[in-house]
Design an enzyme around this catalytic site. Structure first.
Site, PDB file in Angstrom:
ATOM      1  N   GLY A 135       0.757  -1.182  -0.157  1.00  0.00           N
ATOM      2  CA  GLY A 135       0.084  -0.040   0.096  1.00  0.00           C
ATOM      3  C   GLY A 135       0.864   1.193  -0.066  1.00  0.00           C
ATOM      4  N   HIS A 157       4.452   1.927  -8.140  1.00  0.00           N
ATOM      5  CA  HIS A 157       3.479   0.986  -7.963  1.00  0.00           C
ATOM      6  C   HIS A 157       2.484   1.090  -9.306  1.00  0.00           C
ATOM      7  CE1 HIS A 157       4.113   1.351  -3.553  1.00  0.00           C
ATOM      8  NE2 HIS A 157       4.376   0.164  -3.697  1.00  0.00           N
ATOM      9  N   GLY A 207       9.282  -4.231  -8.729  1.00  0.00           N
ATOM     10  CA  GLY A 207       9.912  -3.163  -8.978  1.00  0.00           C
ATOM     11  C   GLY A 207      11.338  -3.401  -8.745  1.00  0.00           C
ATOM     12  N   GLN A 264      15.419  -7.965  -3.253  1.00  0.00           N
ATOM     13  CA  GLN A 264      14.302  -8.638  -3.064  1.00  0.00           C
ATOM     14  C   GLN A 264      13.782  -9.354  -4.458  1.00  0.00           C
ATOM     15  OE1 GLN A 264      10.416  -7.504  -1.192  1.00  0.00           O
ATOM     16  NE2 GLN A 264       9.828  -6.849  -3.103  1.00  0.00           N
ATOM     17  N   SER A 268       9.403   5.742  -3.372  1.00  0.00           N
ATOM     18  CA  SER A 268       9.199   4.870  -2.216  1.00  0.00           C
ATOM     19  C   SER A 268       8.082   5.323  -1.331  1.00  0.00           C
ATOM     20  CB  SER A 268      10.458   4.779  -1.461  1.00  0.00           C
ATOM     21  OG  SER A 268      10.291   4.035  -0.156  1.00  0.00           O
TER      22      SER A 268
HETATM   23  O1  PAF Z   1       8.054  -5.052  -2.011  1.00  0.00           O
HETATM   24  C1  PAF Z   1       7.247  -4.939  -1.240  1.00  0.00           C
HETATM   25  O2  PAF Z   1       6.130  -3.867  -1.171  1.00  0.00           O
HETATM   26  C2  PAF Z   1       7.075  -6.171  -0.290  1.00  0.00           C
HETATM   27  O3  PAF Z   1       8.201  -6.487   0.192  1.00  0.00           O
HETATM   28  C3  PAF Z   1       5.963  -7.106  -0.834  1.00  0.00           C
HETATM   29  C4  PAF Z   1       6.712  -7.560  -2.064  1.00  0.00           C
HETATM   30  C5  PAF Z   1       4.620  -6.515  -1.141  1.00  0.00           C
HETATM   31  C6  PAF Z   1       5.814  -8.196   0.291  1.00  0.00           C
HETATM   32  O4  PAF Z   1       5.219  -7.833   1.388  1.00  0.00           O
END
Ligand code: PAF
Length: 296
Positions: free
Chosen positions: A31, A37, A147, A153, A185
């Protein structure tokens, strides 16, 4: 667009879509959505018949409880934004819905998780793997979008998909930046005006460092970036490393890898920001027949 809070309701809707041979694209988020996003969601909507965006602030990936408490929660505004990009389903479950029992699974990603974010945020990637695997199991997407700002990640999620033999295709999207260069961010909203102004030095210094590549060794360039940023009021570099883009292991020389990425974490006051930049490969001068001939 439908806002859904339960797994049962979401799965019923997705089962119907699957029956109709529709593809499902998925964008997991926590969120506090921004243009970064939305770029992911736009790509997801364009490439799939049905698009699902999850909004879930995952407690298991926060190693700092204060960070979890302060994480912005803006569901209404998020939904308004998602509506503008034609999202089909927004999945916003409660913590109990995702974790009816505490998740005790331990994932292992070897050296991918012991460096950089993994080193400074112990347990973080295990929490990410827990929630992403759970969400993948619920949504069963054909494609999922992440992203590139969260560079490590992305590597962890690709490894997770391999480990679990999932068929979901992981698609990455380049970093989306503010007009002055700061990587977008959700945490940027927590910056005080002076911190926001100073935070621009992060991307600026990274971009400038690209031009220093031919003049400095890897170690010298790293130190120059760290020193420059630590001189900016309120900024404190946590780490800056130059790594191979696949293994995420540090490089010592420019010739150690064809794809070197500089990854950084910086505190602006209390707010922890990350960013990264690719150092373009050395241009190798290949002598083809003609210029070999010319040289003779
Ligand atoms: O990148 C994010 O916002 C979070 O790490 C994710 C991938 C939604 C997992 O909670």
């Amino acid at each position: 667009m439908e806002l859904i809070h339960t797994i049962a309701e979401l799965q019923a809707l997705l089962a119907q879509a699957r029956k109709e041979n529709k593809t499902t694209g998925f964008v997991p988020t926590m969120g506090a959505l921004h243009a970064g996003h939305l770029a992911l969601v736009e790509q997801c909507v364009a490439e799939n018949d049905v698009s699902v965006v999850s909004i879930f602030v995952n407690p298991t990936q926060f190693n700092d409880k204060n960070d979890l408490l302060k994480y912005p929660r803006t569901l209404e505004a998020d939904c308004r934004l998602l509506e503008t990009v034609q999202t089909d389903f927004v999945f916003s479950p409660s913590v109990e819905e995702i974790y009816p029992e505490p998740d005790v699974r331990q994932f292992g990603f070897g050296t991918l998780e012991t460096v950089m974010e993994g080193r400074f945020r112990p347990g973080h990637f295990n929490g990410v793997a827990q929630v992403v695997s759970r969400l993948f199991d619920i949504v069963k997407p054909d494609r999922a979008y992440f992203g590139e700002k969260d560079f490590q990640q992305l590597a962890i999620i690709r490894a997770l998909v391999k480990q679990l033999n999932l068929t979901v295709e992981i698609i990455s999207h380049p970093i989306v930046r503010e007009p002055d260069g700061l990587a977008m961010s959700s945490r940027n909203t927590r910056l005080l005006p002076a911190q926001r102004k100073n935070a621009v030095a992060i991307s600026q210094t990274l971009f400038e460092s690209r031009h220093r590549k031919n003049q400095l060794s890897v170690a010298e360039l790293k130190q120059e970036v760290i020193d420059k940023l630590n001189q900016v009021p309120e900024l404190k570099v946590e780490y800056f490393d130059l790594v191979d883009s696949d293994t995420l292991q540090s490089v010592q020389n420019w010739t150690d890898s064809a794809h070197i990425v500089g990854c950084i974490a910086v505190f602006a006051g209390e707010v922890r920001l990350i960013d990264n930049i690719a150092y373009l490969p050395m241009v190798k001068f290949h002598l083809n027949k003609r210029n070999r001939h010319n040289r003779l």
